[in-house]
Write a protein that holds these residues in place. Structure first.
Motif, PDB file in Angstrom:
ATOM      1  N   MET A  29      43.972  -3.400 -40.280  1.00 46.17           N
ATOM      2  CA  MET A  29      44.145  -4.737 -40.751  1.00 46.17           C
ATOM      3  C   MET A  29      45.156  -5.332 -40.136  1.00 46.17           C
ATOM      4  O   MET A  29      46.112  -4.732 -39.782  1.00 46.17           O
ATOM      5  CB  MET A  29      44.483  -4.235 -42.187  1.00 46.17           C
ATOM      6  N   ALA A  30      44.657  -6.754 -39.779  1.00 39.19           N
ATOM      7  CA  ALA A  30      45.632  -7.426 -39.044  1.00 39.19           C
ATOM      8  C   ALA A  30      46.747  -7.895 -40.372  1.00 39.19           C
ATOM      9  O   ALA A  30      46.397  -8.251 -41.309  1.00 39.19           O
ATOM     10  CB  ALA A  30      45.054  -8.697 -38.512  1.00 39.19           C
ATOM     11  N   ASP A  31      47.804  -8.803 -39.667  1.00 39.58           N
ATOM     12  CA  ASP A  31      48.904  -9.298 -40.515  1.00 39.58           C
ATOM     13  C   ASP A  31      48.438 -10.693 -40.472  1.00 39.58           C
ATOM     14  O   ASP A  31      48.847 -11.626 -39.600  1.00 39.58           O
ATOM     15  CB  ASP A  31      50.264  -9.149 -39.910  1.00 39.58           C
ATOM     16  N   VAL A  32      47.572 -11.303 -41.653  1.00 37.08           N
ATOM     17  CA  VAL A  32      47.199 -12.522 -41.564  1.00 37.08           C
ATOM     18  C   VAL A  32      48.073 -13.243 -42.309  1.00 37.08           C
ATOM     19  O   VAL A  32      48.195 -13.231 -43.570  1.00 37.08           O
ATOM     20  CB  VAL A  32      45.621 -12.432 -42.414  1.00 37.08           C
ATOM     21  N   ILE A  33      48.876 -14.028 -41.608  1.00 39.01           N
ATOM     22  CA  ILE A  33      49.947 -15.164 -41.896  1.00 39.01           C
ATOM     23  C   ILE A  33      49.811 -16.524 -41.605  1.00 39.01           C
ATOM     24  O   ILE A  33      49.170 -16.850 -40.621  1.00 39.01           O
ATOM     25  CB  ILE A  33      51.244 -14.570 -41.541  1.00 39.01           C
ATOM     26  N   GLU A  34      50.290 -17.404 -42.522  1.00 35.88           N
ATOM     27  CA  GLU A  34      50.202 -18.690 -42.093  1.00 35.88           C
ATOM     28  C   GLU A  34      50.694 -19.047 -40.482  1.00 35.88           C
ATOM     29  O   GLU A  34      51.757 -18.361 -40.280  1.00 35.88           O
ATOM     30  CB  GLU A  34      51.002 -19.697 -43.174  1.00 35.88           C
ATOM     31  N   GLY A  35      49.804 -19.826 -39.848  1.00 37.51           N
ATOM     32  CA  GLY A  35      50.263 -20.230 -38.577  1.00 37.51           C
ATOM     33  C   GLY A  35      49.799 -19.241 -37.501  1.00 37.51           C
ATOM     34  O   GLY A  35      49.628 -19.320 -36.447  1.00 37.51           O
ATOM     35  N   ALA A  36      49.219 -18.073 -37.911  1.00 37.96           N
ATOM     36  CA  ALA A  36      48.621 -17.201 -37.137  1.00 37.96           C
ATOM     37  C   ALA A  36      47.237 -17.635 -36.610  1.00 37.96           C
ATOM     38  O   ALA A  36      46.555 -18.331 -37.523  1.00 37.96           O
ATOM     39  CB  ALA A  36      48.461 -15.797 -37.693  1.00 37.96           C
ATOM     40  N   ALA A  37      46.414 -16.948 -35.468  1.00 40.71           N
ATOM     41  CA  ALA A  37      45.059 -17.063 -35.260  1.00 40.71           C
ATOM     42  C   ALA A  37      44.456 -16.397 -36.300  1.00 40.71           C
ATOM     43  O   ALA A  37      44.628 -15.366 -36.811  1.00 40.71           O
ATOM     44  CB  ALA A  37      44.916 -16.632 -33.973  1.00 40.71           C
ATOM     45  N   ALA A  38      43.432 -17.227 -36.953  1.00 40.04           N
ATOM     46  CA  ALA A  38      42.315 -16.592 -38.197  1.00 40.04           C
ATOM     47  C   ALA A  38      41.559 -15.577 -37.300  1.00 40.04           C
ATOM     48  O   ALA A  38      40.899 -15.606 -36.150  1.00 40.04           O
ATOM     49  CB  ALA A  38      41.438 -17.590 -38.609  1.00 40.04           C
ATOM     50  N   PRO A  39      41.385 -14.093 -38.010  1.00 38.23           N
ATOM     51  CA  PRO A  39      40.798 -13.072 -37.491  1.00 38.23           C
ATOM     52  C   PRO A  39      39.443 -13.689 -37.334  1.00 38.23           C
ATOM     53  O   PRO A  39      38.705 -14.546 -38.088  1.00 38.23           O
ATOM     54  CB  PRO A  39      40.799 -12.303 -38.478  1.00 38.23           C
ATOM     55  N   ASP A  40      38.545 -13.248 -36.270  1.00 34.94           N
ATOM     56  CA  ASP A  40      37.236 -13.768 -35.770  1.00 34.94           C
ATOM     57  C   ASP A  40      36.375 -13.233 -36.941  1.00 34.94           C
ATOM     58  O   ASP A  40      36.544 -12.008 -37.496  1.00 34.94           O
ATOM     59  CB  ASP A  40      36.749 -13.357 -34.555  1.00 34.94           C
ATOM     60  N   PHE A  41      35.074 -13.876 -37.243  1.00 37.21           N
ATOM     61  CA  PHE A  41      34.429 -13.066 -38.074  1.00 37.21           C
ATOM     62  C   PHE A  41      32.829 -13.536 -37.712  1.00 37.21           C
ATOM     63  O   PHE A  41      32.719 -14.767 -37.037  1.00 37.21           O
ATOM     64  CB  PHE A  41      34.607 -13.402 -39.599  1.00 37.21           C
ATOM     65  N   GLU A  42      31.902 -12.591 -37.954  1.00 39.45           N
ATOM     66  CA  GLU A  42      30.497 -12.978 -38.020  1.00 39.45           C
ATOM     67  C   GLU A  42      29.979 -12.354 -39.402  1.00 39.45           C
ATOM     68  O   GLU A  42      30.036 -11.075 -39.420  1.00 39.45           O
ATOM     69  CB  GLU A  42      29.862 -12.530 -37.035  1.00 39.45           C
ATOM     70  N   LEU A  43      29.427 -13.131 -40.231  1.00 41.22           N
ATOM     71  CA  LEU A  43      28.961 -12.491 -41.662  1.00 41.22           C
ATOM     72  C   LEU A  43      27.433 -13.201 -41.689  1.00 41.22           C
ATOM     73  O   LEU A  43      26.985 -14.192 -41.313  1.00 41.22           O
ATOM     74  CB  LEU A  43      29.723 -13.407 -42.557  1.00 41.22           C
ATOM     75  N   ALA A  44      26.687 -12.246 -42.655  1.00 39.95           N
ATOM     76  CA  ALA A  44      25.389 -12.820 -42.879  1.00 39.95           C
ATOM     77  C   ALA A  44      25.282 -13.748 -43.866  1.00 39.95           C
ATOM     78  O   ALA A  44      25.900 -13.505 -44.914  1.00 39.95           O
ATOM     79  CB  ALA A  44      24.397 -11.349 -43.222  1.00 39.95           C
ATOM     80  N   GLY A  45      24.671 -14.790 -43.644  1.00 39.43           N
ATOM     81  CA  GLY A  45      24.564 -16.026 -44.838  1.00 39.43           C
ATOM     82  C   GLY A  45      23.173 -16.263 -44.974  1.00 39.43           C
ATOM     83  O   GLY A  45      22.206 -15.833 -44.502  1.00 39.43           O
ATOM     84  N   ALA A  46      22.782 -17.158 -46.039  1.00 40.22           N
ATOM     85  CA  ALA A  46      21.304 -17.321 -46.582  1.00 40.22           C
ATOM     86  C   ALA A  46      20.839 -18.016 -45.346  1.00 40.22           C
ATOM     87  O   ALA A  46      19.518 -17.598 -45.197  1.00 40.22           O
ATOM     88  CB  ALA A  46      21.389 -18.205 -47.644  1.00 40.22           C
ATOM     89  N   ASP A  47      21.365 -18.574 -44.487  1.00 41.37           N
ATOM     90  CA  ASP A  47      20.695 -19.376 -43.456  1.00 41.37           C
ATOM     91  C   ASP A  47      20.829 -18.997 -42.075  1.00 41.37           C
ATOM     92  O   ASP A  47      20.773 -19.385 -40.814  1.00 41.37           O
ATOM     93  CB  ASP A  47      21.082 -20.857 -43.494  1.00 41.37           C
ATOM     94  N   GLY A  48      20.998 -17.676 -42.084  1.00 37.49           N
ATOM     95  CA  GLY A  48      21.643 -16.949 -41.027  1.00 37.49           C
ATOM     96  C   GLY A  48      23.085 -16.521 -40.761  1.00 37.49           C
ATOM     97  O   GLY A  48      23.823 -16.721 -41.735  1.00 37.49           O
ATOM     98  N   PRO A  49      23.522 -16.035 -39.442  1.00 35.03           N
ATOM     99  CA  PRO A  49      24.878 -15.626 -39.540  1.00 35.03           C
ATOM    100  C   PRO A  49      26.035 -16.832 -39.539  1.00 35.03           C
ATOM    101  O   PRO A  49      25.409 -17.890 -39.064  1.00 35.03           O
ATOM    102  CB  PRO A  49      24.819 -15.153 -37.925  1.00 35.03           C
ATOM    103  N   LEU A  50      27.041 -16.566 -40.000  1.00 35.13           N
ATOM    104  CA  LEU A  50      28.038 -17.687 -40.269  1.00 35.13           C
ATOM    105  C   LEU A  50      29.200 -16.861 -39.242  1.00 35.13           C
ATOM    106  O   LEU A  50      29.577 -15.914 -39.372  1.00 35.13           O
ATOM    107  CB  LEU A  50      28.596 -17.787 -41.560  1.00 35.13           C
ATOM    108  N   ARG A  51      29.675 -17.719 -38.018  1.00 37.04           N
ATOM    109  CA  ARG A  51      30.812 -17.153 -37.260  1.00 37.04           C
ATOM    110  C   ARG A  51      32.111 -18.249 -37.648  1.00 37.04           C
ATOM    111  O   ARG A  51      31.779 -19.625 -37.605  1.00 37.04           O
ATOM    112  CB  ARG A  51      30.260 -17.247 -35.974  1.00 37.04           C
ATOM    113  N   LEU A  52      33.119 -17.807 -37.189  1.00 40.30           N
ATOM    114  CA  LEU A  52      34.414 -18.583 -37.173  1.00 40.30           C
ATOM    115  C   LEU A  52      34.075 -19.808 -36.201  1.00 40.30           C
ATOM    116  O   LEU A  52      34.145 -21.008 -36.209  1.00 40.30           O
ATOM    117  CB  LEU A  52      35.429 -17.878 -36.619  1.00 40.30           C
ATOM    118  N   ALA A  53      33.456 -19.389 -34.941  1.00 38.81           N
ATOM    119  CA  ALA A  53      33.188 -20.480 -33.827  1.00 38.81           C
ATOM    120  C   ALA A  53      32.190 -21.618 -34.410  1.00 38.81           C
ATOM    121  O   ALA A  53      32.276 -22.618 -33.845  1.00 38.81           O
ATOM    122  CB  ALA A  53      32.576 -19.760 -32.706  1.00 38.81           C
TER     123      ALA A  53
END
Length: 155
Positions: free
Chosen positions: A1-25
């Motif tokens: 688990m990352a230390d997710v704090i204000e000002g830090a880079a958001a952890p990357d993600f790829e998740l399954a959504g209704a219309d296909g993958p959702l990525r931070l990018a």
């Protein structure tokens, strides 16, 4: 688990959504609200999704996308969205990898019984992919409006 704090880079993600993958990018250059909730079609989670849906037009005017995340399946999300006419994007993280990456998989305690579960939490990610605001142990009432106020204040 990352230390997710204000000002830090958001952890990357790829998740399954209704219309296909959702990525931070996919949101590069645009802010996104990523909110984690325990379960589709339960009282607090339904209210939260309805509140974000009610504010959807205002989030869109501010140029901000809203994505709700739980371990429920894409099919469960589709049923949930249809039942309550939800317009927010719902993403599935069945293995809980992204939930953990954002520090939202925590030990909970109910009636003296300890168990692991999703902490209701919200992350406002700016267009540069950095964490602008973090809300942990969210209380649903008024939360979507608080997030909208913070989103409107982004540079």
């Amino acid at each position: 688990m990352a230390d997710v704090i204000e000002g830090a880079a958001a952890p990357d993600f790829e998740l399954a959504g209704a219309d296909g993958p959702l990525r931070l990018a996919d949101f590069k250059g645009k802010p996104v609200v990523l909110y984690f909730y325990p379960k589709d079609d339960t009282t607090g989670c339904t209210r939260e999704a309805q509140d974000f849906t009610a504010a959807q037009v205002d989030f869109a005017k501010a140029g901000v996308s809203v994505v709700g995340v739980s371990k429920d399946t894409v099919a469960s999300h589709a049923k949930f969205a249809k039942k309550y006419d939800l317009s927010v994007q719902l993403a599935s993280d069945p293995e809980g990898e992204v939930i953990d990456r954002y520090g939202s998989w925590v030990e909970k305690n109910m009636y003296g019984r300890k168990y692991m579960g999703i902490e209701r939490s919200t992350f406002l990610i700016d267009g540069a992919g950095r964490i602008a605001r973090v809300w942990r142990k969210v209380k649903v009432a008024g939360h979507a409006q608080d997030v909208l106020t913070a989103a409107r204040a982004l540079p």
